[in-house]
Scaffold this motif. Structure first.
Motif, mmCIF file in Angstrom:
data_model
loop_
_atom_site.group_PDB
_atom_site.id
_atom_site.type_symbol
_atom_site.label_atom_id
_atom_site.label_comp_id
_atom_site.label_asym_id
_atom_site.label_seq_id
_atom_site.Cartn_x
_atom_site.Cartn_y
_atom_site.Cartn_z
ATOM 1 N N TYR A 7 0.815 -1.205 0.000
ATOM 2 C CA TYR A 7 0.000 0.000 0.000
ATOM 3 C C TYR A 7 0.852 1.260 0.000
ATOM 4 O O TYR A 7 1.942 1.277 0.562
ATOM 5 N N ALA A 8 0.310 2.299 -0.631
ATOM 6 C CA ALA A 8 0.949 3.611 -0.663
ATOM 7 C C ALA A 8 0.020 4.620 -0.014
ATOM 8 O O ALA A 8 -1.182 4.635 -0.294
ATOM 9 N N VAL A 9 0.581 5.427 0.864
ATOM 10 C CA VAL A 9 -0.144 6.552 1.438
ATOM 11 C C VAL A 9 0.428 7.804 0.788
ATOM 12 O O VAL A 9 1.617 8.098 0.944
ATOM 13 N N ILE A 10 -0.387 8.497 0.035
ATOM 14 C CA ILE A 10 0.046 9.689 -0.695
ATOM 15 C C ILE A 10 -0.457 10.908 0.063
ATOM 16 O O ILE A 10 -1.663 11.116 0.187
ATOM 17 N N PHE A 11 0.486 11.691 0.563
ATOM 18 C CA PHE A 11 0.163 12.896 1.325
ATOM 19 C C PHE A 11 0.569 14.095 0.480
ATOM 20 O O PHE A 11 1.752 14.298 0.202
ATOM 21 N N SER A 54 4.420 7.284 1.344
ATOM 22 C CA SER A 54 5.001 6.244 2.194
ATOM 23 C C SER A 54 4.387 4.915 1.780
ATOM 24 O O SER A 54 3.226 4.853 1.359
ATOM 25 N N TYR A 55 5.189 3.861 1.901
ATOM 26 C CA TYR A 55 4.779 2.535 1.451
ATOM 27 C C TYR A 55 4.716 1.605 2.651
ATOM 28 O O TYR A 55 5.604 1.616 3.510
ATOM 29 N N TRP A 56 3.653 0.804 2.687
ATOM 30 C CA TRP A 56 3.362 -0.038 3.843
ATOM 31 C C TRP A 56 2.969 -1.435 3.406
ATOM 32 O O TRP A 56 2.369 -1.623 2.337
ATOM 33 N N LYS A 57 3.254 -2.386 4.264
ATOM 34 C CA LYS A 57 2.968 -3.798 4.001
ATOM 35 C C LYS A 57 1.467 -4.053 3.877
ATOM 36 O O LYS A 57 1.033 -4.819 3.027
ATOM 37 N N ASP A 58 0.665 -3.415 4.740
ATOM 38 C CA ASP A 58 -0.767 -3.707 4.767
ATOM 39 C C ASP A 58 -1.538 -2.539 5.388
ATOM 40 O O ASP A 58 -0.944 -1.593 5.921
ATOM 41 N N ARG A 92 -3.669 0.801 -3.175
ATOM 42 C CA ARG A 92 -3.050 -0.523 -3.228
ATOM 43 C C ARG A 92 -2.139 -0.569 -4.449
ATOM 44 O O ARG A 92 -2.577 -0.255 -5.568
ATOM 45 N N VAL A 93 -0.899 -0.953 -4.251
ATOM 46 C CA VAL A 93 0.059 -1.092 -5.347
ATOM 47 C C VAL A 93 0.084 -2.565 -5.735
ATOM 48 O O VAL A 93 0.421 -3.423 -4.924
ATOM 49 N N GLU A 94 -0.264 -2.833 -6.965
ATOM 50 C CA GLU A 94 -0.346 -4.218 -7.412
ATOM 51 C C GLU A 94 0.908 -4.684 -8.118
ATOM 52 O O GLU A 94 1.182 -5.868 -8.162
ATOM 53 N N ARG A 95 1.652 -3.753 -8.660
ATOM 54 C CA ARG A 95 2.921 -4.110 -9.293
ATOM 55 C C ARG A 95 3.773 -2.862 -9.422
ATOM 56 O O ARG A 95 3.279 -1.740 -9.340
ATOM 57 N N GLU A 96 5.046 -3.081 -9.617
ATOM 58 C CA GLU A 96 5.967 -1.983 -9.874
ATOM 59 C C GLU A 96 7.074 -2.477 -10.790
ATOM 60 O O GLU A 96 7.313 -3.685 -10.886
#
Length: 99
Positions: A7-11, A54-58, A92-96
Motif C-alpha cells: 500500500y501507498a499513502v500519498i500525502f 510512504s509505502y506499507w505492508k498492509d 493498493r500497489v499491485e505491481r511496480e
C-alpha cells in the motif's frame, strides 16, 4: 521494494508561508515511520506543493501509524501551523517496475 501487493499513502499538501519547525518535524516523522512495523519506504518531493508517498505492508500497518501518538501530535501541529490544505490518499500497489 517488495514482491506482491502493498500500500501507498500519498500525502499532498500546500504549506503556509511561515513553516518554522516544519523541516525538523518532517524528518522526525520519517525517522519514526521507519521504525514502525510494516513500513517499507518513503519518497518525498517539495516545491510549492509537497508530495510524500510512504509505502506499507498492509492496511493494518497504516492504521497503526495513523494513531501513533507522536504522529498525531505532528498532524495536529500541521493542521494548526503549517498547512493551508492537505489531502491523503491510500492506494493498493499491485505491481511496480523500474529501469
Amino acid at each position: 521494494m517488495k514482491e506482491g501487493t502493498y500500500y501507498a499513502v500519498i500525502f499532498t499538501s500546500l504549506k503556509k508561508p511561515d513553516d518554522e519547525g516544519y523541516a525538523e518535524m518532517a524528518q522526525k516523522m520519517v525517522d519514526l515511520a521507519r521504525e514502525q512495523p510494516g513500513f517499507l519506504d518513503v519518497e518525498s518531493a517539495r516545491d510549492e506543493i509537497g508530495i510524500t508517498v510512504s509505502y506499507w505492508k498492509d492496511l493494518e500497518s497504516i492504521a497503526a501509524w495513523k494513531v501513533n501518538l507522536d504522529h498525531q501530535k505532528a498532524q495536529a501541529r500541521g493542521i494548526k501551523d503549517w498547512y493551508q490544505w492537505y489531502r491523503v490518499r491510500i492506494c493498493r500497489v499491485e505491481r511496480e517496475y523500474s529501469r
